[in-house]
Scaffold this motif. Sequence first.
Motif, PDB file in Angstrom:
ATOM      1  N   HIS A   1       0.830  -1.203   0.000  1.00 13.09           N
ATOM      2  CA  HIS A   1       0.000   0.000   0.000  1.00 13.09           C
ATOM      3  C   HIS A   1       0.866   1.255   0.000  1.00 13.09           C
ATOM      4  N   ASN A   2       0.331   2.291  -0.608  1.00 13.53           N
ATOM      5  CA  ASN A   2       1.070   3.528  -0.812  1.00 13.53           C
ATOM      6  C   ASN A   2       0.867   4.457   0.393  1.00 13.53           C
TER       7      ASN A   2
ATOM      8  N   CYS B   1      -9.728  -4.342  -0.630  1.00 15.85           N
ATOM      9  CA  CYS B   1      -8.532  -3.548  -0.377  1.00 15.85           C
ATOM     10  C   CYS B   1      -8.391  -3.305   1.127  1.00 15.85           C
ATOM     11  N   GLY B   2      -7.268  -3.685   1.699  1.00 16.44           N
ATOM     12  CA  GLY B   2      -7.034  -3.523   3.132  1.00 16.44           C
ATOM     13  C   GLY B   2      -6.427  -2.198   3.506  1.00 16.44           C
ATOM     14  N   PHE B   3      -6.653  -1.163   2.693  1.00 17.19           N
ATOM     15  CA  PHE B   3      -6.160   0.192   2.970  1.00 17.19           C
ATOM     16  C   PHE B   3      -7.387   1.075   3.094  1.00 17.19           C
ATOM     17  N   ARG B   4      -7.730   1.443   4.325  1.00 18.98           N
ATOM     18  CA  ARG B   4      -8.980   2.166   4.562  1.00 18.98           C
ATOM     19  C   ARG B   4      -8.922   2.905   5.887  1.00 18.98           C
ATOM     20  N   ALA B   5      -9.904   3.780   6.111  1.00 22.50           N
ATOM     21  CA  ALA B   5     -10.006   4.543   7.359  1.00 22.50           C
ATOM     22  C   ALA B   5     -11.380   4.311   7.965  1.00 22.50           C
ATOM     23  N   TYR B   6     -11.398   3.960   9.253  1.00 24.83           N
ATOM     24  CA  TYR B   6     -12.638   3.690   9.967  1.00 24.83           C
ATOM     25  C   TYR B   6     -12.920   4.775  11.004  1.00 24.83           C
ATOM     26  N   PRO B   7     -14.185   5.178  11.174  1.00 29.01           N
ATOM     27  CA  PRO B   7     -14.561   5.947  12.367  1.00 29.01           C
ATOM     28  C   PRO B   7     -14.607   4.973  13.545  1.00 29.01           C
ATOM     29  N   VAL B   8     -13.774   5.221  14.555  1.00 26.98           N
ATOM     30  CA  VAL B   8     -13.491   4.191  15.549  1.00 26.98           C
ATOM     31  C   VAL B   8     -14.718   3.805  16.375  1.00 26.98           C
TER      32      VAL B   8
ATOM     33  N   PRO C   1      -2.388  10.871   3.866  1.00 29.85           N
ATOM     34  CA  PRO C   1      -3.006  12.186   4.092  1.00 29.85           C
ATOM     35  C   PRO C   1      -4.315  12.380   3.324  1.00 29.85           C
ATOM     36  N   ARG C   2      -4.424  11.779   2.134  1.00 31.58           N
ATOM     37  CA  ARG C   2      -5.663  11.916   1.362  1.00 31.58           C
ATOM     38  C   ARG C   2      -6.808  11.172   2.049  1.00 31.58           C
ATOM     39  N   LEU C   3      -6.531   9.969   2.572  1.00 35.56           N
ATOM     40  CA  LEU C   3      -7.572   9.255   3.307  1.00 35.56           C
ATOM     41  C   LEU C   3      -7.964  10.010   4.569  1.00 35.56           C
TER      42      LEU C   3
ATOM     43  N   LYS D   1      -9.301   5.854  -5.286  1.00 35.75           N
ATOM     44  CA  LYS D   1      -8.247   5.046  -5.891  1.00 35.75           C
ATOM     45  C   LYS D   1      -6.927   5.229  -5.146  1.00 35.75           C
ATOM     46  N   THR D   2      -6.194   4.131  -5.060  1.00 38.39           N
ATOM     47  CA  THR D   2      -4.884   4.164  -4.429  1.00 38.39           C
ATOM     48  C   THR D   2      -3.975   3.165  -5.130  1.00 38.39           C
ATOM     49  N   ARG D   3      -2.725   3.536  -5.286  1.00 44.01           N
ATOM     50  CA  ARG D   3      -1.773   2.660  -5.986  1.00 44.01           C
ATOM     51  C   ARG D   3      -1.427   1.462  -5.101  1.00 44.01           C
TER      52      ARG D   3
END
Length: 250
Positions: free
Chosen positions: A95-96, A154-161, A101-103, A198-200
């Motif tokens: 993951h990039n 995709c295992g690159f993500r942001a969650y509200p905890v 910062p974009r997420l 999208k993410t590389r």
Amino acid sequence: MSDFCVIIPVYNHPDTIGPTVADIRHLGVPVVLVDDGSAAVCADVLRALAEADPQVHLERLPENCGKGAAVKVGLLRAEKLGFQHALQIDADGQHNTADIPRLMDLARQYPEAVISGMPDYDDSVPLLRFYCRYLTHILVWINTLSLEIQDSMCGFRAYPVAPICQLLRAESLGDRMDFDTEVLVKWFWQGGRIVQTKTRVSYPLDGISHFRGFEDNWLLTKLHIRLLFGMLWRLPRLIGRRDSVKGLSL
């Protein structure tokens, strides 16, 4: 205390985890490492990373329980530490980290949503894996009666905890490779919003994959059967609110 942290489930990635943590800490974001029963060599690396930086927190599972189990432990630790959002990223360097910062910006813009990556693969992606993902995409579209989850793997993500930890306590979620898909589908089922971007994604030639071939494909098959039955008894509610839950792809 930062509003954000990054959770990294780790199982025997002693060579890539150090640079990954360094990239994240360079951005000023705290890290929650979850050692999923790694061998001594990797466990020692993780312990050293945590001892060297008070903003690197370490949880250790006594045996290998699976990626999903490790992410769940990390989310509950993030909740205990008081973080509002937690990003999930793999330990193998695919993951990039420059997209973090974009997420984070999207999570601030849509604070109640899960922000999930959609892979933009380079030439290193195995073609069989690339095409097989579309079978899961189709099954997810069936199990949500929606096209809004364009990529659930995709295992690159942001969650509200706070709300995601409520979901963890309310629902049974997979402990292994089934977690990433299952948590998004069940988040959607309960009316949660999903924003995708999208993410590389790259596959290093010397990368270590823990995908277990037959075992994990069978695990995912059983997951989609369970989700199908879950969708069927939710069918009236899903049809009734198809226009009320809007995903977003950026």
